[in-house]
Every structure is written in structure tokens, then in C-alpha cells.
Design a protein around this motif. Structure first.
Motif, PDB file in Angstrom:
ATOM      1  N   VAL A 160       0.868  -1.191   0.000  1.00  0.00           N
ATOM      2  CA  VAL A 160       0.000   0.000   0.000  1.00  0.00           C
ATOM      3  C   VAL A 160       0.905   1.240   0.000  1.00  0.00           C
ATOM      4  N   GLU A 161       0.600   2.160  -0.903  1.00  0.00           N
ATOM      5  CA  GLU A 161       1.496   3.305  -1.055  1.00  0.00           C
ATOM      6  C   GLU A 161       1.083   4.508  -0.204  1.00  0.00           C
ATOM      7  N   TRP A 162      -0.229   4.664   0.016  1.00  0.00           N
ATOM      8  CA  TRP A 162      -0.708   5.889   0.666  1.00  0.00           C
ATOM      9  C   TRP A 162      -1.445   5.554   1.962  1.00  0.00           C
ATOM     10  N   VAL A 163      -0.942   6.083   3.078  1.00  0.00           N
ATOM     11  CA  VAL A 163      -1.572   5.822   4.375  1.00  0.00           C
ATOM     12  C   VAL A 163      -1.712   7.128   5.160  1.00  0.00           C
ATOM     13  N   CYS A 164      -2.925   7.400   5.626  1.00  0.00           N
ATOM     14  CA  CYS A 164      -3.168   8.552   6.511  1.00  0.00           C
ATOM     15  C   CYS A 164      -3.172   8.023   7.940  1.00  0.00           C
ATOM     16  N   THR A 165      -2.432   8.635   8.803  1.00  0.00           N
ATOM     17  CA  THR A 165      -2.407   8.170  10.195  1.00  0.00           C
ATOM     18  C   THR A 165      -3.708   8.553  10.894  1.00  0.00           C
ATOM     19  N   ILE A 166      -3.940   9.856  11.054  1.00  0.00           N
ATOM     20  CA  ILE A 166      -5.112  10.341  11.803  1.00  0.00           C
ATOM     21  C   ILE A 166      -5.842  11.365  10.933  1.00  0.00           C
ATOM     22  N   ASN A 167      -7.128  11.145  10.766  1.00  0.00           N
ATOM     23  CA  ASN A 167      -7.939  12.088  10.000  1.00  0.00           C
ATOM     24  C   ASN A 167      -8.296  13.301  10.859  1.00  0.00           C
ATOM     25  N   GLU A 168      -8.055  14.470  10.322  1.00  0.00           N
ATOM     26  CA  GLU A 168      -8.435  15.728  10.970  1.00  0.00           C
ATOM     27  C   GLU A 168      -8.084  15.770  12.449  1.00  0.00           C
ATOM     28  N   PRO A 169      -6.792  15.645  12.767  1.00  0.00           N
ATOM     29  CA  PRO A 169      -6.406  15.738  14.176  1.00  0.00           C
ATOM     30  C   PRO A 169      -6.821  17.076  14.791  1.00  0.00           C
ATOM     31  N   ASN A 170      -6.911  18.095  13.942  1.00  0.00           N
ATOM     32  CA  ASN A 170      -7.315  19.411  14.471  1.00  0.00           C
ATOM     33  C   ASN A 170      -8.753  19.383  14.981  1.00  0.00           C
ATOM     34  N   MET A 171      -9.605  18.590  14.339  1.00  0.00           N
ATOM     35  CA  MET A 171     -10.984  18.444  14.841  1.00  0.00           C
ATOM     36  C   MET A 171     -10.980  17.573  16.102  1.00  0.00           C
ATOM     37  N   VAL A 172     -10.167  16.521  16.077  1.00  0.00           N
ATOM     38  CA  VAL A 172     -10.107  15.620  17.235  1.00  0.00           C
ATOM     39  C   VAL A 172      -9.700  16.409  18.488  1.00  0.00           C
ATOM     40  N   MET A 174     -10.437  19.283  19.280  1.00  0.00           N
ATOM     41  CA  MET A 174     -11.482  20.198  19.765  1.00  0.00           C
ATOM     42  C   MET A 174     -12.528  19.481  20.606  1.00  0.00           C
ATOM     43  N   LEU A 175     -12.439  18.151  20.642  1.00  0.00           N
ATOM     44  CA  LEU A 175     -13.476  17.408  21.360  1.00  0.00           C
ATOM     45  C   LEU A 175     -13.263  17.570  22.861  1.00  0.00           C
ATOM     46  N   ARG A 176     -14.287  17.985  23.551  1.00  0.00           N
ATOM     47  CA  ARG A 176     -14.179  18.181  25.005  1.00  0.00           C
ATOM     48  C   ARG A 176     -13.989  16.848  25.716  1.00  0.00           C
ATOM     49  N   ASP A 177     -14.776  15.876  25.331  1.00  0.00           N
ATOM     50  CA  ASP A 177     -14.583  14.516  25.816  1.00  0.00           C
ATOM     51  C   ASP A 177     -15.197  13.603  24.779  1.00  0.00           C
ATOM     52  N   TRP A 178     -15.077  12.319  24.993  1.00  0.00           N
ATOM     53  CA  TRP A 178     -15.447  11.401  23.913  1.00  0.00           C
ATOM     54  C   TRP A 178     -16.912  11.447  23.554  1.00  0.00           C
ATOM     55  N   GLU A 179     -17.764  11.996  24.409  1.00  0.00           N
ATOM     56  CA  GLU A 179     -19.187  11.989  24.075  1.00  0.00           C
ATOM     57  C   GLU A 179     -19.687  13.373  23.679  1.00  0.00           C
ATOM     58  N   ALA A 180     -18.787  14.294  23.482  1.00  0.00           N
ATOM     59  CA  ALA A 180     -19.236  15.646  23.163  1.00  0.00           C
ATOM     60  C   ALA A 180     -18.552  16.164  21.905  1.00  0.00           C
ATOM     61  N   ARG A 187     -18.895  26.119  14.589  1.00  0.00           N
ATOM     62  CA  ARG A 187     -19.037  26.152  16.048  1.00  0.00           C
ATOM     63  C   ARG A 187     -17.827  25.529  16.725  1.00  0.00           C
ATOM     64  N   GLN A 188     -16.673  25.738  16.163  1.00  0.00           N
ATOM     65  CA  GLN A 188     -15.503  25.067  16.698  1.00  0.00           C
ATOM     66  C   GLN A 188     -15.116  25.597  18.065  1.00  0.00           C
ATOM     67  N   PRO A 189     -15.107  24.730  19.068  1.00  0.00           N
ATOM     68  CA  PRO A 189     -14.604  25.174  20.367  1.00  0.00           C
ATOM     69  C   PRO A 189     -13.088  25.305  20.315  1.00  0.00           C
ATOM     70  N   ALA A 190     -12.504  25.928  21.335  1.00  0.00           N
ATOM     71  CA  ALA A 190     -11.046  26.058  21.349  1.00  0.00           C
ATOM     72  C   ALA A 190     -10.432  24.675  21.532  1.00  0.00           C
ATOM     73  N   PRO A 191      -9.414  24.360  20.746  1.00  0.00           N
ATOM     74  CA  PRO A 191      -8.793  23.049  20.882  1.00  0.00           C
ATOM     75  C   PRO A 191      -8.014  22.930  22.184  1.00  0.00           C
ATOM     76  N   ASP A 192      -7.833  21.701  22.618  1.00  0.00           N
ATOM     77  CA  ASP A 192      -7.065  21.417  23.826  1.00  0.00           C
ATOM     78  C   ASP A 192      -5.606  21.262  23.425  1.00  0.00           C
ATOM     79  N   GLU A 193      -4.749  22.144  23.950  1.00  0.00           N
ATOM     80  CA  GLU A 193      -3.342  22.148  23.527  1.00  0.00           C
ATOM     81  C   GLU A 193      -2.637  20.846  23.863  1.00  0.00           C
ATOM     82  N   ARG A 194      -2.961  20.304  25.026  1.00  0.00           N
ATOM     83  CA  ARG A 194      -2.314  19.064  25.453  1.00  0.00           C
ATOM     84  C   ARG A 194      -2.682  17.922  24.483  1.00  0.00           C
ATOM     85  N   VAL A 195      -3.961  17.869  24.103  1.00  0.00           N
ATOM     86  CA  VAL A 195      -4.401  16.831  23.159  1.00  0.00           C
ATOM     87  C   VAL A 195      -3.712  17.044  21.810  1.00  0.00           C
TER      88      VAL A 195
END
Ligand code: BGC
Length: 408
Positions: A160-172, A174-180, A187-195
């Protein structure tokens, strides 16, 4: 002139490089159905869920992928981007399913048999529920856990020649927790710098593992918003866009490629994002029809990661009017062509999405080149599939006859 420069011919037709990759994309949770061990499935089934409807069987692409890949091939598209579902492969921590690994290898083999190049995404929005419950990307050992999963799937990726590791890490991030999760661009909330830092580390570890596979190119894909400053708001827009997007693009500079995903623009005023202008055309999700944003996003990405090859890994329009989908795609592609002419190294364009799919809470927004029957799962290709296939087969983008322009 280099071999990748392809100016318009006299009749206004835009010619793309002969080796340009054309295709369509999906993601496991949005089309496979019954992704039972994932955090999204759990969220869909909570008594107080905020989602309009559950994913259920989705498009049953888990079983019908041979038909879906055949549609890609018949149309003349050369690439299919799909994702491996971590929650299926490792449904409980440390318990890897040989049967699911075999399933995804069969998908790769089916692509090959059909002459379609697979692009594999290893993480597309969903997590195994066990991973989410122990803190998701906030857990201190999240990068190691992701790396261990990547180690397990590495043998599948042979050839396989083309592999994406993580899709849209910038969106990931921004998630406050796994259910939100809030996917809506405006409506993008501020991203979590640590994440954000943890995701960069997970990406680097994954690339380290993937680099053991000869000929494999790896990168990640950024959800771009084409942030535009309203007059006098330049500094606000720069600050707003940095952690939401640029941080992740800078981290990808020098990777084998970077995926650019774009759907519209976001105008930033003195206090943040401005609403879509009254009267502006929008898609089913309320996002402004603004296909020029793809070209802007590509140029912005290239300015932050100069020389890193770009693949447009997602671009599309959620509409019931397939004619308008074609207009949007044609106009977006004109922007891609112009960026290629200006010397930006763009390797391909993958439409989002091959199929109408589960838009993270609802089946109503229809992005697909192919529709399907909710009862029988019978596939119904739309005219846009053949249209994009024709562009792919000929390498030529022809102006819309009625206007002589590219669907603006
Ligand atoms: C995501 C897709 C999603 C699309 C349209 C992208 O952010 O990668 O999963 O379906 O946008 O909302």
C-alpha cells in the motif's frame, strides 16, 4: 516548464497532470454499519443522546465493499480512500481480531484486483470504546496505544502506497470529551493544547512504524476552514486559526504528503466566526457554497509546509441537487488546477464521499456520488459519479456549457 505544469488549452479546458490521482473517499463508521465496539456507537445509543439518529447498518459497506470498489473502478476513478476501524480490530484493549485484520486485507486486495489504488486511513474520528473510557487522547499513554495498533496493522499494508495516520487531528483536538463531539465547522470550540501535542506524538510514532514498509508514504489529513479575516480582524483570524489548523499543518511539514480537506470558508470578525451571509447559498448542513475555498486552503497549506506534496483527501458538497454537486466540484477543481500551475505539488483529488453516509448523527446530509436504498442497500450511482470519472479518465476539466465557467 516542468512536466507537472498544465495550462488551460485554448477552449478553456483545464488539463491535469497525467499521473494525477482521482478518487473518492469514505470512512468506516460512516458506511460500514454496526460498529458496535466504538465510542460513537455508544454515544448514538445513550438514553440522552444528542444525535438525531443512530448509524445502524449504515450503507452496509462492511459486506458490500466489493460492489462499492467496483463502482469506483467502473467510473474510471483510480483511488479509493477508506479507513480501518480500530474498534473492530482491537475491540477490547490488547485483544486483536485476526478476522477483522483479514477483512481489511481483503479490502486492499479487492482494490488491487479492480485496478484501484487504496489509500488507507488508520483513524477516522471514532475510537474503541475502551480507549475512550480510559481518557481517549487525554490518557498519558494514548500515543503508545495507537502505536501498538499501527504495529498490528503494518503487515496488512504491504504494497500500500498511501496511508493517513489520523484524519483531521485538528478536529479531534477540539473534542471536550469522547461523548461531546461537535463537527460543525462554524461552532468550533477552542482546541485542547495538550491533546494537540499528544496527537502530534501519536502521528510521529505511527509514521515511525509505517516507515518500515518500503514504498509506503504516510501523512495526516487536516480539516481546513479557509479562515478569512474580515477587514480589521487580521490578527484575530491568525490567532483563531493557529491552534485550530496551522499548528497541525506545521507539524506535518516534511511528511511524505499532507492531506487537505475543505468544504467551505469561515470568515472571522473581531469576536470570532461570522455567520454565513444572509441569502448565501448553503449545503444541507448550512455550510456556505464557496468552492474557491479549496484552492485557498491548498495555498495556505503550501505556505506553512513548503515543498510537502499535497493530496486533496476530502472535498464535496452535501446536496440533493446533483447538478450543484458537479458545479461545486468543477469550481473547486479549477482552484486545484490554478494552484498546480503556480507550482504547488498537488498529487490528487478525492471527492467526499463515494456514498451518501452517516454524517455523525444523521443520514440527511447527502455528500455521495452514489446513493443507496435504506431498505435494500441497492446502490444508485448519481450523474456526478460518471462526471467525475470522465474528468479522471480524460484528465480534462471542461467548463459548464451553460455558463462557460466552472460552476461558480
Ligand atoms: C470528515 C468526514 C465528514 C465530512 C463532512 C470531514 O470533516 O472527515 O468524516 O463526513 O467532514 O462533514
Amino acid at each position: 516548464m516542468t512536466t507537472r505544469e498544465h495550462p488551460a488549452s485554448g477552449d478553456g479546458v483545464l488539463a491535469f497532470p497525467p499521473d494525477f490521482l482521482w478518487g473518492a473517499a469514505t470512512a468506516a463508521h460512516q458506511v460500514e454499519g454496526n460498529n458496535l465496539a466504538s465510542d460513537w456507537w455508544a454515544r448514538e445509543h445513550r438514553a440522552d443522546t444528542d444525535l438525531a439518529e443512530p448509524s445502524g447498518d449504515a450503507a452496509d459497506s462492511y459486506h458490500r465493499y466489493p460492489e462499492d470498489i467496483a463502482l469506483v473502478a467502473h467510473a474510471g476513478l483510480g483511488m479509493y480512500r477508506f479507513s480501518f476501524e480500530w474498534a473492530r480490530i482491537e475491540p477490547e484493549q490488547g485483544q486483536f481480531s485476526r478476522a477483522e485484520l483479514d477483512h481489511y486485507r481483503r479490502m486492499i486486495d479487492t482494490c488491487r484486483e479492480r485496478g484501484v489504488e487504496p489509500m488507507v486511513t488508520l483513524h477516522h474520528c471514532t475510537n474503541p470504546l475502551w480507549f475512550a473510557r480510559r481518557g481517549g487522547w487525554r490518557a498519558h499513554d494514548a500515543p503508545e496505544l495507537f502505536e501498538r495498533y499501527v504495529e498490528r496493522v503494518l503487515p496488512l499494508l504491504e504494497g500500500v502506497e498511501w496511508v493517513c495516520t489520523i484524519n483531521e487531528p485538528n478536529m479531534v483536538a477540539m473534542l471536550r470529551d469522547w461523548e461531546a463531539v461537535e463537527m460543525l465547522a462554524a461552532r468550533q470550540p477552542a482546541p485542547d493544547e495538550r491533546v494537540a501535542q499528544v496527537l502530534v506524538e501519536a502521528h510521529r510514532r505511527a509514521r515511525g512504524v509505517l516507515s518500515r514498509q518500503p514504498g509506503l508514504r504516510s501523512g495526516w489529513t487536516i480539516g481546513t476552514q479557509d479562515f478569512q479575516a474580515a477587514p480589521g480582524s487580521e490578527a484575530v483570524a491568525k490567532a483563531y486559526g493557529y491552534l485550530r489548523e496551522d499548528y497541525f499543518t506545521e507539524a506535518a511539514a516534511g511528511d511524505d504528503f499532507i492531506g487537505v480537506q475543505n468544504y467551505s470558508r469561515t470568515v472571522i470578525g473581531r469576536h470570532g466566526p461570522l455567520p454565513v451571509p444572509p441569502g448565501a447559498e448553503t449545503n444541507i448542513l448550512g455550510w456556505e457554497y464557496h468552492p474557491a475555498s479549496l484552492g485557498n486552503a491548498i495555498r495556505h497549506t503550501a505556505s506553512l509546509a513548503p515543498g510537502t506534496p499535497i493530496v486533496v483527501t476530502e472535498n464535496g458538497f452535501a446536496t440533493g441537487d446533483d447538478r450543484r454537486r458537479i458545479d461545486h466540484t468543477a469550481a473547486a477543481l479549477a482552484g486545484v488546477h490554478s494552484a498546480i500551475q503556480d507550482g504547488i505539488d498537488i498529487r490528487g483529488f478525492l471527492y467526499w464521499s463515494l456514498l451518501d453516509n452517516y454524517e455523525w448523527g444523521s443520514y440527511e446530509p447527502t455528500f455521495g456520488l452514489v446513493g443507496w436504498d435504506r431498505e435494500t442497500f441497492a446502490r444508485h450511482p448519481k450523474p456526478s459519479l460518471d462526471w467525475l470519472g470522465t474528468v479522471a479518465r480524460t484528465g480534462r476539466l471542461v467548463p459548464v456549457p451553460a455558463t462557460g465557467s466552472f460552476g461558480a
